[in-house]
Design a protein around this motif. Structure first.
Motif, PDB file in Angstrom:
ATOM      1  N   MET A   1       0.837  -1.170   0.000  1.00  0.00           N
ATOM      2  CA  MET A   1       0.000   0.000   0.000  1.00  0.00           C
ATOM      3  C   MET A   1       0.890   1.244   0.000  1.00  0.00           C
ATOM      4  O   MET A   1       1.691   1.442   0.908  1.00  0.00           O
ATOM      5  CB  MET A   1      -0.896   0.038   1.227  1.00  0.00           C
ATOM      6  CG  MET A   1      -1.881  -1.086   1.312  1.00  0.00           C
ATOM      7  SD  MET A   1      -3.335  -0.547   0.464  1.00  0.00           S
ATOM      8  CE  MET A   1      -4.093  -2.088   0.145  1.00  0.00           C
ATOM      9  N   GLY A   4       0.149   4.378   2.874  1.00  0.00           N
ATOM     10  CA  GLY A   4       0.504   4.228   4.277  1.00  0.00           C
ATOM     11  C   GLY A   4      -0.548   3.517   5.121  1.00  0.00           C
ATOM     12  O   GLY A   4      -0.367   3.358   6.319  1.00  0.00           O
ATOM     13  N   THR A   5      -1.642   3.057   4.536  1.00  0.00           N
ATOM     14  CA  THR A   5      -2.653   2.329   5.315  1.00  0.00           C
ATOM     15  C   THR A   5      -2.456   0.848   5.114  1.00  0.00           C
ATOM     16  O   THR A   5      -2.041   0.381   4.045  1.00  0.00           O
ATOM     17  CB  THR A   5      -4.078   2.712   4.879  1.00  0.00           C
ATOM     18  OG1 THR A   5      -4.236   2.388   3.504  1.00  0.00           O
ATOM     19  CG2 THR A   5      -4.340   4.188   5.098  1.00  0.00           C
ATOM     20  N   SER A   6      -2.732   0.116   6.139  1.00  0.00           N
ATOM     21  CA  SER A   6      -2.608  -1.336   6.041  1.00  0.00           C
ATOM     22  C   SER A   6      -3.894  -1.908   5.444  1.00  0.00           C
ATOM     23  O   SER A   6      -4.957  -1.306   5.531  1.00  0.00           O
ATOM     24  CB  SER A   6      -2.366  -1.919   7.433  1.00  0.00           C
ATOM     25  OG  SER A   6      -3.463  -1.635   8.263  1.00  0.00           O
ATOM     26  N   PRO A   7      -3.794  -3.066   4.820  1.00  0.00           N
ATOM     27  CA  PRO A   7      -5.005  -3.674   4.259  1.00  0.00           C
ATOM     28  C   PRO A   7      -5.968  -4.037   5.389  1.00  0.00           C
ATOM     29  O   PRO A   7      -5.545  -4.285   6.527  1.00  0.00           O
ATOM     30  CB  PRO A   7      -4.489  -4.920   3.540  1.00  0.00           C
ATOM     31  CG  PRO A   7      -3.164  -5.193   4.129  1.00  0.00           C
ATOM     32  CD  PRO A   7      -2.616  -3.890   4.610  1.00  0.00           C
ATOM     33  N   THR A   9      -8.430  -6.052   7.818  1.00  0.00           N
ATOM     34  CA  THR A   9      -8.415  -7.419   8.327  1.00  0.00           C
ATOM     35  C   THR A   9      -9.536  -8.199   7.658  1.00  0.00           C
ATOM     36  O   THR A   9     -10.449  -7.625   7.051  1.00  0.00           O
ATOM     37  CB  THR A   9      -8.619  -7.431   9.849  1.00  0.00           C
ATOM     38  OG1 THR A   9      -9.905  -6.878  10.124  1.00  0.00           O
ATOM     39  CG2 THR A   9      -7.542  -6.651  10.563  1.00  0.00           C
TER      40      THR A   9
END
Length: 170
Positions: A1, A4-7, A9
């Motif tokens: 990404m 800067g955001t995580s995928p 859950t």
């Protein structure tokens, strides 16, 4: 990404993409949330007429039990109401893109219930065919003819859901 955001859950993704719950009550009552007032009235008339055909055949219980001739009249009036509702749907279908209030399964169910109701009324009359019985047969025949004309019109897909032909021919 790259932002800067995580995928998300798995649990959050499933909550976001979860389909709407399709319980039998939701499917039944959503059929009455329509934009077309003719279809709303027809839905209620079809439901009421189906209940009248089913309950009128047995004639009640105990001291309030009605005679087979009165049952035949109740079934005939209910069949005429159903014919009027079906005719209103058939006339309105070409002018709207809203979904029709009829389905193949519902029509088969009402047809089987109507045949059973006629059989019950004739059995209660012990096979004696009076003028009320002939009126019931005529009304049920009228309802069957109108339903046979209306059902193929209702099974067509609304214009909003028809697939659009692509220019590349696929």
């Amino acid at each position: 990404m790259s932002d800067g955001t995580s995928p998300p859950t798995r649990r959050r993704w499933r909550a976001e993409h979860q389909p709407a719950v399709r319980h039998w009550r939701h499917g039944f009552f959503t059929s009455f949330r329509r934009n077309d007032p003719v279809f709303v009235v027809a839905s209620y008339l079809l439901m009421t007429a189906g209940a009248g055909i089913g309950s009128g055949a047995f004639g009640g219980k105990g001291a309030t039990r009605i005679t087979p001739d009165e049952s035949a009249i109740v079934v005939a009036v209910s069949a005429v109401l159903m014919s009027v509702a079906l005719l209103a749907v058939a006339v309105r279908l070409p002018f709207t893109s809203d979904r029709s209030p009829l389905s193949l399964g519902g029509t088969v169910f009402v047809g089987c219930m109507s045949a059973m109701s006629v059989t019950v009324v004739v059995a209660r009359a012990e096979g004696v065919l009076s003028s009320a019985m002939w009126a019931m047969f005529g009304a049920m025949l009228l309802c069957a003819v109108v339903a046979a004309v209306t059902l193929p019109l209702c099974l067509r897909r609304p214009p909003s859901t028809r697939p659009v032909a692509r220019p590349d021919g696929e």
